[in-house]
Design a protein around this motif. Structure first.
Motif, mmCIF file in Angstrom:
data_model
loop_
_atom_site.group_PDB
_atom_site.id
_atom_site.type_symbol
_atom_site.label_atom_id
_atom_site.label_comp_id
_atom_site.label_asym_id
_atom_site.label_seq_id
_atom_site.Cartn_x
_atom_site.Cartn_y
_atom_site.Cartn_z
ATOM 1 N N LYS A 51 99.606 39.717 89.185
ATOM 2 C CA LYS A 51 99.072 39.598 90.545
ATOM 3 C C LYS A 51 99.067 38.127 90.962
ATOM 4 N N LYS A 52 99.570 37.874 92.130
ATOM 5 C CA LYS A 52 99.626 36.507 92.611
ATOM 6 C C LYS A 52 98.221 36.001 92.915
ATOM 7 N N LYS A 53 97.913 34.834 92.320
ATOM 8 C CA LYS A 53 96.594 34.267 92.518
ATOM 9 C C LYS A 53 96.484 33.651 93.907
ATOM 10 N N GLN A 54 95.373 33.957 94.560
ATOM 11 C CA GLN A 54 95.113 33.392 95.883
ATOM 12 C C GLN A 54 94.323 32.092 95.738
ATOM 13 N N PRO A 55 94.689 31.069 96.455
ATOM 14 C CA PRO A 55 93.945 29.810 96.379
ATOM 15 C C PRO A 55 92.518 29.989 96.894
ATOM 16 N N SER A 56 91.589 29.243 96.301
ATOM 17 C CA SER A 56 90.191 29.288 96.714
ATOM 18 C C SER A 56 89.716 27.867 96.935
ATOM 19 N N PRO A 57 89.840 27.377 98.182
ATOM 20 C CA PRO A 57 89.528 25.966 98.455
ATOM 21 C C PRO A 57 88.086 25.588 98.148
ATOM 22 N N VAL A 58 87.151 26.554 98.154
ATOM 23 C CA VAL A 58 85.750 26.225 97.885
ATOM 24 C C VAL A 58 85.463 26.215 96.381
ATOM 25 N N MET A 59 85.955 27.249 95.677
ATOM 26 C CA MET A 59 85.645 27.379 94.253
ATOM 27 C C MET A 59 86.557 26.554 93.342
ATOM 28 N N ASP A 60 87.814 26.401 93.730
ATOM 29 C CA ASP A 60 88.757 25.730 92.828
ATOM 30 C C ASP A 60 88.280 24.345 92.360
ATOM 31 N N PRO A 61 87.722 23.499 93.244
ATOM 32 C CA PRO A 61 87.312 22.166 92.789
ATOM 33 C C PRO A 61 86.205 22.185 91.734
ATOM 34 N N VAL A 62 85.355 23.243 91.720
ATOM 35 C CA VAL A 62 84.206 23.247 90.799
ATOM 36 C C VAL A 62 84.474 24.087 89.547
ATOM 37 N N LYS A 63 85.608 24.782 89.498
ATOM 38 C CA LYS A 63 85.882 25.634 88.335
ATOM 39 C C LYS A 63 85.925 24.854 87.030
ATOM 40 N N PRO A 64 86.576 23.668 86.974
ATOM 41 C CA PRO A 64 86.560 22.907 85.711
ATOM 42 C C PRO A 64 85.144 22.545 85.253
ATOM 43 N N THR A 65 84.267 22.234 86.207
ATOM 44 C CA THR A 65 82.882 21.900 85.862
ATOM 45 C C THR A 65 82.178 23.115 85.287
ATOM 46 N N ILE A 66 82.355 24.270 85.945
ATOM 47 C CA ILE A 66 81.717 25.500 85.456
ATOM 48 C C ILE A 66 82.260 25.870 84.077
ATOM 49 N N ASP A 67 83.577 25.750 83.895
ATOM 50 C CA ASP A 67 84.174 26.046 82.589
ATOM 51 C C ASP A 67 83.572 25.163 81.495
#
Length: 502
Positions: A51-67
């Motif tokens: 499935k093609k991943k949809q960009p998430s301009p709000v969540m994408d920047p904080v995903k590395p921090t959450i990970d």
């Protein structure tokens, strides 16, 4: 999705061994429909469509921090981990505009993905940072002029090639748990998974279907530090091949030729630095240094619990008629007053401590090898002072320095009692060398009394040195006779003729 090994197990149990779906579901704790699905499934090919991943301009920047937070929290007990709500609150402080629901959804999905990644990475065990293997080795050492075998415990990390080692007197459970505890607290963390051989300190009995009946102390130790344990199949040392190789490597590079041991704890202190220095060599496969690779292991460790595990075990033992208790066929003295009574005994890898309530009666160094008896004579000396004639027939008398043996043989019965009381006092402070010096000094004037020896001893202990006794002449000058009462006073004022001065 179930791990591959679980699917294989389901197919084997249902299709090859004929167990029912319900029976396998109960044993694997999986849903009945899941068991049926994988038992009946024929096509296990991985679909190439994604499935093609949809960009998430709000969540994408904080995903590395959450990970990073999720990975960090996995080292902690569950009650200390950040909740998704708490993560959202922390992100908001840094200007995050997304909703709490978005954060909760991502955290939930990411935790599941990390669990699956962890399970996949554990196959094989050697490829996952933070996993370790443990085993004992044996080496030759020079001790007191003799060549002896001593075991050493190895903790190795197959992913990096890093290892640690400590030398002990035995491979018993007390040394085994003490070694693991030392490793954990030295590296300031706990490996996620540790693979063992079927060591008797950990495994009481091997059960069917790969199960193990663990010893109670190992089970509580593992629960305390929170690591997952795995055991090799019987006669399958290759399943912990890395630690087997490290046992040989450590023997060849640290213990050959025979290393002289004066103090085992001093040797173990030195080994921390020696092994650490050895990690600067390049890894045979990856090219980079073992130390650099090993840092990934250290970064993946679980946190230590707030309190260390107490490796001392406590047993209520009955003393024999002489006041001795037996631990592993070795005898340790208590006190005559505990003859034929039960006492609390603390047993560690290197000490045997006799307690009465919370007070320590006697502390012994634990015996290994050929020695069979350890005696602390201090509690017995007061009894010997009452029965001094029995002194010459005790091992305590043979252990005394030669000057004291000679002195006691020349003592009268009453002198011997006083001397034994004095010895009971000084032996509490382990100052026998000072007592020998005091005896030699006091003997310069002939056979001394116990009080004379004690006086010299205290002068030496308090830094005043020895004060020579003043020689008193045998013939003293005659002195006028003294009379009690007031007669001499009255005579001083008496006038001839019976009158006196007014």
């Amino acid at each position: 999705m179930l791990a591959v090994t679980c699917m294989e197990y389901i197919k084997e149990e249902v299709n090859n061994k004929g167990y029912s779906y319900a029976d396998v579901a109960r044993r694997t704790k999986a849903d009945y429909r899941t068991v049926k699905k994988y038992a009946d499934k024929e096509d296990f090919q991985t679909s190439t469509a994604s499935k093609k991943k949809q960009p998430s301009p709000v969540m994408d920047p904080v995903k590395p921090t959450i990970d990073a937070w999720i990975q960090e929290d996995r080292k902690k007990k569950k009650k200390y981990r950040r909740t998704a709500t708490r993560m959202w609150q922390l992100l908001k402080k840094d200007g995050f505009k997304g909703s709490e629901r978005s954060v909760r959804h991502y955290v939930s999905r990411r935790k599941m993905e990390l669990v699956e990644e962890s399970e996949d990475a554990a196959l094989p065990l050697e490829n996952k940072p933070g996993t370790a293997q443990v085993d004992f080795g044996e080496g030759l050492f020079s001790r007191e002029g003799k060549i002896v075998d001593l075991p050493y415990l190895i903790l190795s990390f197959p992913g990096s090639g890093g290892c640690y080692t400590q030398v002990f007197e035995s491979q018993n459970q007390d040394c085994f748990l003490e070694g693991l505890k030392r490793f954990f607290h030295h590296i300031d963390g706990v490996p996620n998974t540790i693979r063992f051989d079927n060591l008797s300190p950990a495994v009481k009995k091997i059960l069917p279907r790969g199960e193990r009946e663990l010893t109670e102390r190992f089970r509580t130790f593992a629960l305390h530090y929170g690591f997952k344990y795995e055991f090799c199949n019987p006669v399958s040392g290759n399943e912990k091949g890395h630690v087997e190789a490290m046992v040989k490597y450590v023997r060849n590079n640290f213990f050959l030729p025979e290393r002289t041991v004066y103090d085992l704890e001093a040797l173990n202190d030195a080994l921390w630095e020696e092994v650490e220095g050895d990690r600067e060599r390049p890894h045979y496969k990856h090219g980079t240094s073992i130390a650099e690779l090993h840092q990934k292991d250290l970064d993946s460790l679980y946190y230590l619990p707030s309190t260390p595990y107490d490796t001392m075990r406590y047993e209520s033992l009955k003393a024999d008629k002489y006041g001795f208790v037996t631990v592993d066929q070795k005898k340790y003295s208590t006190s005559p007053r505990f003859a034929s009574q039960r006492v609390l005994v603390g047993i560690s890898y290197n000490r045997i401590i006799i307690f009465q309530d919370d007070d320590v009666i006697v502390s012994h160094q634990r015996l290994y090898g050929g020695e069979t008896e350890s005696i602390d004579w201090v509690p017995y000396l007061s009894l010997m002072a009452k029965r001094p004639t029995a002194l010459k027939y005790t091992t305590f008398f043979d252990q005394l320095p030669k000057p004291w043996r000679a002195y006691l043989e020349d003592c009268t019965l009453s002198e011997k009692k006083e001397a034994l009381k004095f010895l009971a006092t000084i032996m509490k402070d382990q100052q026998m060398d000072k007592a020998v010096q005091a005896l030699k000094t006091a003997s310069k004037q002939g056979h001394p009394s116990a009080d004379a020896i004690q006086q010299v001893y205290h002068q030496q202990m308090h830094g005043r040195g020895y004060r020579e006794t003043v020689d008193v002449p045998q013939q003293l000058p005659s002195m006028p006779e003294a009379h009690r009462g007031m007669k001499q006073y009255d005579a001083f004022f008496q006038v001839k003729g019976g009158s006196s001065h007014a």
